[in-house]
Write an enzyme that holds these catalytic residues in place. Structure first.
Site, PDB file in Angstrom:
ATOM      1  N   HIS A   5      11.884  36.506  97.565  1.00  0.00           N
ATOM      2  CA  HIS A   5      10.778  36.622  98.516  1.00  0.00           C
ATOM      3  C   HIS A   5      11.031  37.835  99.403  1.00  0.00           C
ATOM      4  CE1 HIS A   5       7.458  35.456 101.027  1.00  0.00           C
ATOM      5  NE2 HIS A   5       8.222  35.262 102.084  1.00  0.00           N
ATOM      6  N   ARG A  39      -0.922  35.516  96.784  1.00  0.00           N
ATOM      7  CA  ARG A  39      -1.246  36.922  97.047  1.00  0.00           C
ATOM      8  C   ARG A  39      -1.437  37.689  95.743  1.00  0.00           C
ATOM      9  NH1 ARG A  39       2.991  37.446 102.153  1.00  0.00           N
ATOM     10  NH2 ARG A  39       1.485  36.780 103.741  1.00  0.00           N
ATOM     11  N   ASN A  56      12.658  33.239 107.593  1.00  0.00           N
ATOM     12  CA  ASN A  56      13.161  34.406 106.864  1.00  0.00           C
ATOM     13  C   ASN A  56      14.541  34.846 107.352  1.00  0.00           C
ATOM     14  OD1 ASN A  56      11.156  35.050 104.895  1.00  0.00           O
ATOM     15  ND2 ASN A  56       9.792  35.658 106.548  1.00  0.00           N
ATOM     16  N   ASN A  77      18.940  33.818 113.098  1.00  0.00           N
ATOM     17  CA  ASN A  77      18.103  32.853 112.383  1.00  0.00           C
ATOM     18  C   ASN A  77      18.933  31.786 111.663  1.00  0.00           C
ATOM     19  OD1 ASN A  77      15.785  33.977 113.309  1.00  0.00           O
ATOM     20  ND2 ASN A  77      15.169  34.919 111.386  1.00  0.00           N
ATOM     21  N   VAL A 104       2.482  30.217 112.311  1.00  0.00           N
ATOM     22  CA  VAL A 104       2.721  29.674 110.975  1.00  0.00           C
ATOM     23  C   VAL A 104       2.865  28.157 111.028  1.00  0.00           C
ATOM     24  CG1 VAL A 104       4.309  29.623 109.017  1.00  0.00           C
ATOM     25  CG2 VAL A 104       3.746  31.801 110.087  1.00  0.00           C
TER      26      VAL A 104
END
Length: 308
Positions: free
Chosen positions: A175, A151, A120, A95, A11
């Site tokens: 999200h 999308r 995320n 994270n 990414v």
């Protein structure tokens, strides 16, 4: 006109590639903790410069944030995916620690930086940056809505059997697979509501396929997608650096907008040289308002697992 991308995985490298190829930034700095990884990705990208016709300088560094000094925009893609047997709390704990440390390093060397959060769970990580960075809220943007809307438009064009350039549409709220809110009521084909072309069954199909867009790709690829996330980030960065003032759905800290406060959720906003220039409040149907509130409740539950 310097941009930093933290995390040189698929990414992060895709973000750097799209930003470089659009040729609007003077420099892109890739940062990674793996020795030599960011340097290698940067060198590989620079060897495409003469082939793709861009002059943006791409450099890489192994965790040396002094190389990021003076960045106008920084993109955080760092973090780990959820592994088998790992609880949500464990994933968030790991994270959150990564994102918090990265944010501190970025702000230390670029105190006026605008941060785009990709890691995320994205809405929760954007909330964490708000609570720990000391940056003004207009300088912290979660990426999700831009990707989810892309999308949605892909699925709309597929269902309509038309060029994707004919289609416009937007996804707001969270999200996540369950928290996304594709706004079918506002989607159009060249200004004509798509509801005039698609029956209820096809509309429902488009909405559901949009919501599971990321999961569908993970199942096919065996890992998270990277092309569309990188492209979504590049659009946001370009709107900031070039002061385009595009209206882009982003995860932003709300203060009464859409009936919510002290939470990051996807809403349309004008994105320009100062980051978030204005949150745009649009009319929603009663059903859409209910789904937005449900998504907010779920995000708050995830935010409750944060420790900062």
């Amino acid at each position: 006109m310097k941009v930093t991308v933290v995390g040189a995985g698929a990414v992060g490298a895709s973000c750097a590639e799209y930003i470089a190829m659009k040729n609007f930034a003077s420099e892109v700095v890739l940062v990674d903790i793996k020795e030599g990884f960011a340097e290698g990705k940067a060198m590989d990208l620079m060897q495409t410069a003469s082939l793709n016709g861009f002059d943006t300088k791409v450099t890489g560094t192994t965790a040396d944030y002094s190389k990021t000094a003076g960045s106008k925009v920084a993109v955080i893609t760092s973090g780990i995916p959820r592994k088998p047997g790992m609880t949500r709390e464990e994933l968030i704990g790991i994270n959150a620690g990564i994102v918090k440390e990265v944010t501190e390093n970025l702000v230390k060397h670029s105190p006026d930086v605008i941060i785009i959060v990709v890691s995320n769970p994205m809405d929760t990580m954007a909330y964490l940056v708000h609570k720990t960075s000391g940056l003004a809220k207009n300088k912290i943007i979660g990426m999700g809505g831009a990707l989810d809307s892309a999308r949605f438009k892909y699925r709309l064009a597929e269902a309509l059997e038309c060029p994707i350039s004919d289609v416009d549409g937007m996804v707001i709220a969270a999200h996540s697979d369950t928290g996304m809110l594709p706004l079918m009521s506002k989607a159009t084909r060249n200004g004509v509501p798509v509801t005039e072309f698609l029956d209820a069954e096809k509309q429902a199909y488009v909405e559901e396929e949009t919501k599971v867009g990321g999961a569908t790709l993970t199942k096919l690829l065996g890992t998270s997608a990277w092309y569309a996330p990188g492209a979504a980030v590049s659009v946001m960065v370009q709107s900031i650096l070039c002061d385009h003032k595009k209206m882009i759905p982003c995860s932003l800290m709300l203060d009464g907008e859409y009936g919510e406060s002290d939470i990051c959720l996807g809403v349309p906003a004008i994105i320009g040289k100062d980051g978030v220039e204005k949150i745009v409040e649009i009319s929603l149907t009663d059903a859409e308002k209910e789904k937005f509130a449900t998504a907010a409740k779920a995000v708050r539950e995830v935010n409750g697992d944060l420790k900062f």
